[in-house]
Design an enzyme around this catalytic site. Sequence first.
Site, PDB file in Angstrom:
ATOM      1  N   GLU A   1       0.678  -1.365  -0.327  1.00  0.00           N
ATOM      2  CA  GLU A   1      -0.001  -0.098  -0.013  1.00  0.00           C
ATOM      3  C   GLU A   1       0.941   0.845  -0.155  1.00  0.00           C
ATOM      4  O   GLU A   1       1.050   2.201   0.940  1.00  0.00           O
ATOM      5  CB  GLU A   1      -0.470   0.302   1.630  1.00  0.00           C
ATOM      6  CG  GLU A   1      -2.106  -1.430   0.952  1.00  0.00           C
ATOM      7  CD  GLU A   1      -2.788  -1.137   1.929  1.00  0.00           C
ATOM      8  OE1 GLU A   1      -4.507  -1.159   1.436  1.00  0.00           O
ATOM      9  OE2 GLU A   1      -2.310  -0.791   3.571  1.00  0.00           O
TER      10      GLU A   1
ATOM     11  N   GLU B   1      -4.792 -10.088   0.500  1.00  0.00           N
ATOM     12  CA  GLU B   1      -5.479  -9.929   1.951  1.00  0.00           C
ATOM     13  C   GLU B   1      -7.119 -10.123   1.135  1.00  0.00           C
ATOM     14  O   GLU B   1      -7.327  -9.467   0.157  1.00  0.00           O
ATOM     15  CB  GLU B   1      -5.368  -8.691   2.076  1.00  0.00           C
ATOM     16  CG  GLU B   1      -3.773  -8.118   2.147  1.00  0.00           C
ATOM     17  CD  GLU B   1      -3.938  -6.874   3.234  1.00  0.00           C
ATOM     18  OE1 GLU B   1      -4.772  -5.953   3.549  1.00  0.00           O
ATOM     19  OE2 GLU B   1      -2.832  -5.387   3.345  1.00  0.00           O
TER      20      GLU B   1
END
Length: 937
Positions: free
Chosen positions: A412, A475
């Site tokens: 991220e 995820e």
Amino acid sequence: MKKYEDLSVFYEGVLDYKAYYFEYTNLEDALGMKKNKSAHFIDLNGEWDFKLFDFPEQANLETNFDSKITVPGMWQTQGYGSLHYTDEGFPFNLNFPLTPAKNPTGLYRTSFKVEDVNAKQVLCFEGIDNYAEVYLNGEYLGFTKSSRQLYEFDISGKVQVDNQLIVKVVQFSDQTYFEDQDMWWASGIFRDVYVKSYSDINADYTLKTTKRQNVWTLEIVADLCETVTIYDKSNSEQVVTRLGNTLTCPTVEAWNPEAPEYYKVIIQNNEMFIPFLVGFRQITIENNLMHLNGKYFKMHGVNRHDLNGRNCRAVSVADIETDLKLMKECNINAIRTAHYPNQPEFYNLCLKYGFMVMSETDLEVHGFAYTSDFNFVANDPNSTLSFLNRTAGHIEVCKNFSAIVMWSMGNESGYGDNFKQAIKLTKELDDTRLVHYEEDSLLENVDVASSMYTRVAMMDLFGKYPAPKPRVICEYGHAMGLGPGGIKEYQQVFDKYASIQGHFIWEWKDHGIIAENGDIKYGGDFGDYPNNSNFCLDGLVDTNNVPTSGYYEYQNVISPIKVMIDNGRITLHSRIYFTSMENYKLAIEVLDANRKVLFEKTVTATKDFDYQVDLDYAVLNVNVVNEAGVVVGKFQEKLQNFNVKPLAVVSSDYVLEQTSLEVIINKDNLQMKISKIDGQLIINNESQILIGDGRLNVSRPHIDNHKMETVEIFNHYHLNHFQTKVLDTEVLETSSTLMIKQNIVTGPPVYDFKIDYVRTIVFKDGAIYFDYDYRPNSNVVSVLPRIGVDFNLSKRLGEIEYDGFGPFENYDDFCDHATYGTYQTDVNSYFKPHSCPQDGGNHLVSNFNISDDCIAINISGSDLNIKCSKYTNASIDAAKHVSELQEDEYLHLEVNDKVHGLGSNSWGSEVLESYVNYTKPSTFGFKLDIEVNHENN
């Protein structure tokens, strides 16, 4: 410019990055591979002098040390400073690359002795958060400022017999901006510190395994390899042929996560023995699919943070091993090291236990999401050095850990030129593994397509229209609080498409902090602001390493063998990729409606298994059992409910009386009062209240996975505050039955949303039958938390037996782990509070009995959702920690017709359509029996 704010320098005075290894003076110690037995090893872990300052400028080396601290450890968990939890945002003003003025700084001091001052020795730090200056005997050695990077200082010729080491640790540096993981902000020397020896300070070793023409070879890239010997894990010498630095190894077994064979490679140079653990494996992409040793596979994975509930990120080898053992029992075969390299022992343990590792670079700049350009750092030329150093350090130190099959570039952090350069460097340093980075969405440079929290429908599209590279979902299934729900549907998609080769639940373990009273602390409990509250409690395992119900759900969803049962026909789907299905047994059990075992058999699983049970049965159970005798998957076909166990025969004679306020029914020593005003009922036994309430309700405590529904619907429309009014009451009495029929309306304040329902209570044959015909006005509220009946029970009760799905809490979209059967428990185990209290404890039930020595209350019906706890819903909502839960004078029982599914939308998928509890008319009912033992009463 301050060094801890200067992006142009990443470290100073440290040795070049190289592989993690130790040298030993004899073969026996080398085979043992315990680093404290290595040459000239000096363990510096233990108690150090310590002093904490608010500002780096205050930290003078001549200070008066007046405190002690344990190394490894975080100073915030040892009484110095305070922990701070955030998910994304930085805990200070974002002023890259500068640090806040208040920048806690710890001075560490210890002493050590050296026996051989002439040896070539290095001082090693495996992890310091964040910036550290190192001084030996008053001499400045250099600095480091990447928290999980292993750094070595050459102290040859600088040591004396008696030595003093001082380390100045600054909590925040320019590199803090690159370590913005979802975690506690904590500081200190949190991994091992030691002195060790090298015969050649600059020597490095790179080990590569390759399968060529069906024979394994081991290539060792090094300046010097005098002799190389390979031993198996029991230390029996293997016969190898040595050709230069390449060994052909025709007799070795390949490593894989299902049969983790590994070897010890001993390199002997200059009378020193240098050991490495090696698994012979090769990761390739063939026809756009990943292969390990030439075999197709899928990664059934989990994201793992370092966490010890008392020491925060300072974890021991025992902590790691506890995690891996529990993961193995959960059928997990892959780990993503979210979001940084783990300590070296982790990787060798993964090799031994059998886990494919996606090892991630310590790189996340998530907090830049709060700027106008999230991709700024990824394209910032002043940050290129940080990207490349973090990448190189990760790969060079970890390159010989065979369990690693994939490098991940970080998490991220946007995408840009710095990532492109880092990926290019990765492939130059290691061409034997795949490269992953989720935000290279166009697949320009990575080897694997990736996404996170992609919904089931989109994953299905990804499967139907595959990318030109294998895909993982790095995820998903956010395991926060109660849940995650809906992962069975995810797995159905993963099983369906070959191109989807990996999935990683977020996350393995709650990263809470254990308080002295046993509560689990989370964001805000340390006065930290801003914080992300209990968002750190999102694991399959709780902070105390106790598996949650979500752990068991995932365990069954990824069972190595999926069993399909259709009208007694048993077939299998294999999730075994490297070994044989015949290593597993199937334990078959057939039960009739009276719980009698009709048939039992244990058979071996096979690839073409097809078995038919030709019996009339209520329940067919098939358990998957591994070689150790452990059940690793539970599957079932339920054709009918068990028959209700009869209670003692009671009188069917009733005495009725009425007033303007209530209907009163007396039977034996029991009395029921039914209000004509607000619909409450009370059942007494000789003036002692056994059961109360009995009205329809939709109230439900919050759960983390329903944050959106709770804010936008449940709380907004005050659904926890229903008000009830009886419109009329009708009593019908015959020679054999008594019926009370009431028209009732209930709803919240403020809004015109309401539920009209008819409650019918029938007394017949000694039992009480409840029926509810409800008609919600759905113009305002489209979804209900639940709909069912509330009862208050006498607290004298508490022993529970039920026919239903268990033994753990379960819901319509969270019941793959649960099997139908008869279970005995108590009220404390039926509802176990989560670390951050929220709803839970629901079981899909056909027959529920709660009792003590004198009284038994039995509820039976079809497809009921029953919850029973010692706490009101309001008490659960009010409590932020388990110790704050308040009991009252009753037990609280819900008999629900429907309960809204769980999903995982604390940071994941919404409740799937088929599990949404939409507001619509329906009917349901159940039977209530009460047995009183007058002799014991």
